[in-house]
Scaffold this active site. Structure first.
Site, PDB file in Angstrom:
ATOM      1  N   LYS A  14      15.448  -2.422   7.976  1.00  0.00           N
ATOM      2  CA  LYS A  14      14.336  -1.754   8.670  1.00  0.00           C
ATOM      3  C   LYS A  14      13.739  -2.675   9.736  1.00  0.00           C
ATOM      4  O   LYS A  14      13.530  -2.263  10.867  1.00  0.00           O
ATOM      5  CB  LYS A  14      13.251  -1.319   7.669  1.00  0.00           C
ATOM      6  CG  LYS A  14      13.761  -0.343   6.605  1.00  0.00           C
ATOM      7  CD  LYS A  14      12.665   0.134   5.681  1.00  0.00           C
ATOM      8  CE  LYS A  14      12.067  -0.944   4.798  1.00  0.00           C
ATOM      9  NZ  LYS A  14      13.011  -1.590   3.857  1.00  0.00           N
ATOM     10  N   ARG A  88       5.166   4.620   1.322  1.00  0.00           N
ATOM     11  CA  ARG A  88       6.133   4.143   0.341  1.00  0.00           C
ATOM     12  C   ARG A  88       5.980   4.872  -0.988  1.00  0.00           C
ATOM     13  O   ARG A  88       6.758   4.670  -1.904  1.00  0.00           O
ATOM     14  CB  ARG A  88       5.902   2.639   0.151  1.00  0.00           C
ATOM     15  CG  ARG A  88       7.119   1.867  -0.244  1.00  0.00           C
ATOM     16  CD  ARG A  88       6.776   0.392  -0.298  1.00  0.00           C
ATOM     17  NE  ARG A  88       6.867  -0.222   0.995  1.00  0.00           N
ATOM     18  CZ  ARG A  88       7.706  -1.206   1.294  1.00  0.00           C
ATOM     19  NH1 ARG A  88       8.516  -1.697   0.404  1.00  0.00           N
ATOM     20  NH2 ARG A  88       7.734  -1.725   2.495  1.00  0.00           N
ATOM     21  N   ARG A 127      18.905 -13.755   2.948  1.00  0.00           N
ATOM     22  CA  ARG A 127      17.928 -13.702   4.047  1.00  0.00           C
ATOM     23  C   ARG A 127      17.116 -14.992   4.134  1.00  0.00           C
ATOM     24  O   ARG A 127      16.700 -15.556   3.120  1.00  0.00           O
ATOM     25  CB  ARG A 127      16.981 -12.521   3.853  1.00  0.00           C
ATOM     26  CG  ARG A 127      15.826 -12.537   4.857  1.00  0.00           C
ATOM     27  CD  ARG A 127      15.087 -11.254   4.941  1.00  0.00           C
ATOM     28  NE  ARG A 127      14.539 -10.827   3.673  1.00  0.00           N
ATOM     29  CZ  ARG A 127      13.965  -9.645   3.480  1.00  0.00           C
ATOM     30  NH1 ARG A 127      13.888  -8.793   4.476  1.00  0.00           N
ATOM     31  NH2 ARG A 127      13.493  -9.317   2.303  1.00  0.00           N
ATOM     32  N   ARG A 160      12.150 -15.639   1.237  1.00  0.00           N
ATOM     33  CA  ARG A 160      10.939 -14.940   0.810  1.00  0.00           C
ATOM     34  C   ARG A 160      10.821 -14.995  -0.699  1.00  0.00           C
ATOM     35  O   ARG A 160      11.818 -14.929  -1.401  1.00  0.00           O
ATOM     36  CB  ARG A 160      10.990 -13.472   1.286  1.00  0.00           C
ATOM     37  CG  ARG A 160      10.187 -13.251   2.536  1.00  0.00           C
ATOM     38  CD  ARG A 160      10.313 -11.885   3.138  1.00  0.00           C
ATOM     39  NE  ARG A 160      10.228 -10.747   2.260  1.00  0.00           N
ATOM     40  CZ  ARG A 160      10.302  -9.482   2.684  1.00  0.00           C
ATOM     41  NH1 ARG A 160      10.435  -9.241   3.974  1.00  0.00           N
ATOM     42  NH2 ARG A 160      10.237  -8.484   1.844  1.00  0.00           N
ATOM     43  N   ARG A 171      12.619  -4.621  -7.185  1.00  0.00           N
ATOM     44  CA  ARG A 171      12.237  -3.902  -5.956  1.00  0.00           C
ATOM     45  C   ARG A 171      13.121  -2.675  -5.754  1.00  0.00           C
ATOM     46  O   ARG A 171      12.647  -1.608  -5.360  1.00  0.00           O
ATOM     47  CB  ARG A 171      12.354  -4.829  -4.742  1.00  0.00           C
ATOM     48  CG  ARG A 171      11.237  -5.851  -4.670  1.00  0.00           C
ATOM     49  CD  ARG A 171      11.597  -6.989  -3.744  1.00  0.00           C
ATOM     50  NE  ARG A 171      11.715  -6.586  -2.359  1.00  0.00           N
ATOM     51  CZ  ARG A 171      12.368  -7.293  -1.443  1.00  0.00           C
ATOM     52  NH1 ARG A 171      12.959  -8.422  -1.765  1.00  0.00           N
ATOM     53  NH2 ARG A 171      12.429  -6.860  -0.197  1.00  0.00           N
TER      54      ARG A 171
HETATM   55  P1  AP5 Z   1      15.769  -6.758   7.053  1.00  0.00           P
HETATM   56  O1  AP5 Z   1      15.834  -6.174   8.421  1.00  0.00           O
HETATM   57  O2  AP5 Z   1      14.778  -7.853   6.803  1.00  0.00           O
HETATM   58  O3  AP5 Z   1      15.658  -5.582   5.968  1.00  0.00           O
HETATM   59  P2  AP5 Z   1      14.421  -4.685   5.561  1.00  0.00           P
HETATM   60  O4  AP5 Z   1      14.934  -3.305   5.298  1.00  0.00           O
HETATM   61  O5  AP5 Z   1      13.323  -4.826   6.568  1.00  0.00           O
HETATM   62  O6  AP5 Z   1      14.089  -5.371   4.166  1.00  0.00           O
HETATM   63  P3  AP5 Z   1      12.714  -5.821   3.532  1.00  0.00           P
HETATM   64  O7  AP5 Z   1      13.076  -6.677   2.355  1.00  0.00           O
HETATM   65  O8  AP5 Z   1      11.786  -6.452   4.535  1.00  0.00           O
HETATM   66  O9  AP5 Z   1      12.142  -4.451   3.074  1.00  0.00           O
HETATM   67  P4  AP5 Z   1      11.097  -4.219   2.023  1.00  0.00           P
HETATM   68  O10 AP5 Z   1      10.722  -2.804   2.296  1.00  0.00           O
HETATM   69  O11 AP5 Z   1      11.504  -4.523   0.637  1.00  0.00           O
HETATM   70  O12 AP5 Z   1       9.987  -5.335   2.328  1.00  0.00           O
HETATM   71  P5  AP5 Z   1       8.611  -5.304   3.135  1.00  0.00           P
HETATM   72  O13 AP5 Z   1       8.448  -6.574   3.832  1.00  0.00           O
HETATM   73  O14 AP5 Z   1       8.443  -4.034   3.881  1.00  0.00           O
HETATM   74  O15 AP5 Z   1      17.237  -7.285   6.670  1.00  0.00           O
HETATM   75  C1  AP5 Z   1      17.480  -7.934   5.426  1.00  0.00           C
HETATM   76  C2  AP5 Z   1      18.542  -9.036   5.606  1.00  0.00           C
HETATM   77  O16 AP5 Z   1      19.803  -8.424   5.917  1.00  0.00           O
HETATM   78  C3  AP5 Z   1      18.267 -10.009   6.777  1.00  0.00           C
HETATM   79  O17 AP5 Z   1      18.707 -11.281   6.408  1.00  0.00           O
HETATM   80  C4  AP5 Z   1      19.105  -9.460   7.948  1.00  0.00           C
HETATM   81  O18 AP5 Z   1      19.511 -10.481   8.817  1.00  0.00           O
HETATM   82  C5  AP5 Z   1      20.277  -8.828   7.199  1.00  0.00           C
HETATM   83  N1  AP5 Z   1      20.772  -7.604   7.829  1.00  0.00           N
HETATM   84  C6  AP5 Z   1      20.025  -6.585   8.313  1.00  0.00           C
HETATM   85  N2  AP5 Z   1      20.816  -5.587   8.755  1.00  0.00           N
HETATM   86  C7  AP5 Z   1      22.097  -6.002   8.528  1.00  0.00           C
HETATM   87  C8  AP5 Z   1      23.387  -5.403   8.752  1.00  0.00           C
HETATM   88  N3  AP5 Z   1      23.510  -4.191   9.293  1.00  0.00           N
HETATM   89  N4  AP5 Z   1      24.493  -6.101   8.388  1.00  0.00           N
HETATM   90  C9  AP5 Z   1      24.392  -7.342   7.818  1.00  0.00           C
HETATM   91  N5  AP5 Z   1      23.200  -7.951   7.590  1.00  0.00           N
HETATM   92  C10 AP5 Z   1      22.064  -7.285   7.925  1.00  0.00           C
HETATM   93  O19 AP5 Z   1       7.566  -5.236   1.902  1.00  0.00           O
HETATM   94  C11 AP5 Z   1       7.455  -6.326   1.013  1.00  0.00           C
HETATM   95  C12 AP5 Z   1       6.596  -5.939  -0.168  1.00  0.00           C
HETATM   96  O20 AP5 Z   1       5.274  -5.591   0.290  1.00  0.00           O
HETATM   97  C13 AP5 Z   1       7.060  -4.704  -0.952  1.00  0.00           C
HETATM   98  O21 AP5 Z   1       8.031  -5.028  -1.932  1.00  0.00           O
HETATM   99  C14 AP5 Z   1       5.746  -4.244  -1.578  1.00  0.00           C
HETATM  100  O22 AP5 Z   1       5.435  -5.039  -2.674  1.00  0.00           O
HETATM  101  C15 AP5 Z   1       4.733  -4.528  -0.478  1.00  0.00           C
HETATM  102  N6  AP5 Z   1       4.517  -3.360   0.383  1.00  0.00           N
HETATM  103  C16 AP5 Z   1       4.910  -3.220   1.690  1.00  0.00           C
HETATM  104  N7  AP5 Z   1       4.549  -2.011   2.162  1.00  0.00           N
HETATM  105  C17 AP5 Z   1       3.915  -1.376   1.114  1.00  0.00           C
HETATM  106  C18 AP5 Z   1       3.342  -0.092   0.978  1.00  0.00           C
HETATM  107  N8  AP5 Z   1       3.347   0.806   1.987  1.00  0.00           N
HETATM  108  N9  AP5 Z   1       2.812   0.227  -0.224  1.00  0.00           N
HETATM  109  C19 AP5 Z   1       2.790  -0.648  -1.267  1.00  0.00           C
HETATM  110  N10 AP5 Z   1       3.328  -1.893  -1.181  1.00  0.00           N
HETATM  111  C20 AP5 Z   1       3.880  -2.243  -0.002  1.00  0.00           C
END
Ligand code: AP5
Length: 216
Positions: A14, A88, A127, A160, A171
């Site tokens: 994402k 979410r 990552r 992270r 997760r």
């Molecule tokens: P990346 O682009 O970082 O993936 P992502 O989908 O953004 O993954 P996240 O882990 O950031 O998503 P998340 O939703 O769990 O975490 P968030 O920070 O939003 O890519 C991942 C890795 O893969 C990287 O190393 C990249 O280089 C690689 N990659 C990407 N695309 C690739 C491809 N096509 N091929 C190969 N490699 C690739 O949230 C964190 C925490 O915050 C949550 O767990 C929750 O506790 C809390 N939180 C956030 N929002 C809310 C909400 N709305 N409500 C409640 N809690 C919330």
């Protein structure tokens, strides 16, 4: 104000694909980044969320809605926003719907990145994030030029807290239980566009850009 919602499991890319839309004038807003900022600034909301996030649990719906509502109220109405990781839960989706009814905010479309679980685990396990600018790398799929150092800022790269194997599994489980049902929620509103994210970052960026141009 128009909003695109980016749905997808942890590690679907994402954050990675949102970059491509920012080049088209769209503002990337990640609730994960917002929460990490609150934690870094030691705010009450950050302190409440820290333990939950490091254990792979969700922050409180009310806290997330407070952050998002405050953010939206400070935006210009001509802004175009992509929400990465919000809503979410069904509660957040319904509260966002209420906000759209009471304001000039419009949900333009919902993009959902789809990717198998084993691929997600390998992406999250490798990552690394720059501690200075937040740029994201991967040990194998997108390594920095110098091991352990950010290409942009030269800052050190860290894992992270929620990318530990046990936490990744939790997760994914919570995503399947609480967030995946949102796909049907938006499908029933004829807003959902599904994208294959099980390909190279460049290909996923191209799919996303094409979907964006089609819906625009
Ligand atoms: P990346 O682009 O970082 O993936 P992502 O989908 O953004 O993954 P996240 O882990 O950031 O998503 P998340 O939703 O769990 O975490 P968030 O920070 O939003 O890519 C991942 C890795 O893969 C990287 O190393 C990249 O280089 C690689 N990659 C990407 N695309 C690739 C491809 N096509 N091929 C190969 N490699 C690739 O949230 C964190 C925490 O915050 C949550 O767990 C929750 O506790 C809390 N939180 C956030 N929002 C809310 C909400 N709305 N409500 C409640 N809690 C919330």
């Amino acid at each position: 104000m128009n909003i695109i919602i980016l749905l997808g499991p942890p590690g679907a890319g994402k954050g990675t694909v949102s970059e491509v839309l920012t080049k088209h004038g769209i503002k990337h807003v990640s609730t994960g980044d917002m929460l990490r900022k609150e934690i870094k600034n030691n705010t009450e909301l950050g302190l409440r969320s820290h333990k939950k996030i490091s254990q792979g649990l969700f922050a409180n719906d009310d806290d997330v809605m407070t952050m998002v509502t405050e953010f939206l109220l400070n935006q210009k109405k001509e802004n175009f926003i992509i929400f990465d990781g919000f809503p979410r839960t069904l509660i957040q989706a319904e509260k966002l719907d209420l906000l759209t009814k009471k304001s000039q905010i419009k949900i333009f479309n919902v993009l959902r990145l789809k990717c198998p679980e084993d691929v997600l685990i390998s992406r999250l396990s490798g990552r690394r994030t720059c501690v200075v600018c937040g740029a994201v790398y991967h040990d194998i799929f997108s390594p920095p030029k110098i091991f352990g150092r950010c290409d942009i800022e030269g800052g050190s790269l860290a894992k992270r807290l929620d990318d530990e194997p046990v936490v990744i599994k939790r997760r994914l489980k919570i995503y399947n239980k609480l967030t995946k049902p949102l796909a049907d929620y938006y499908k029933n509103k004829s807003m959902l566009v599904e994208l294959d994210a099980n390909c190279s970052p460049q290909e996923v960026r191209e799919h996303t850009l094409k979907a964006y141009k089609d819906i625009i």
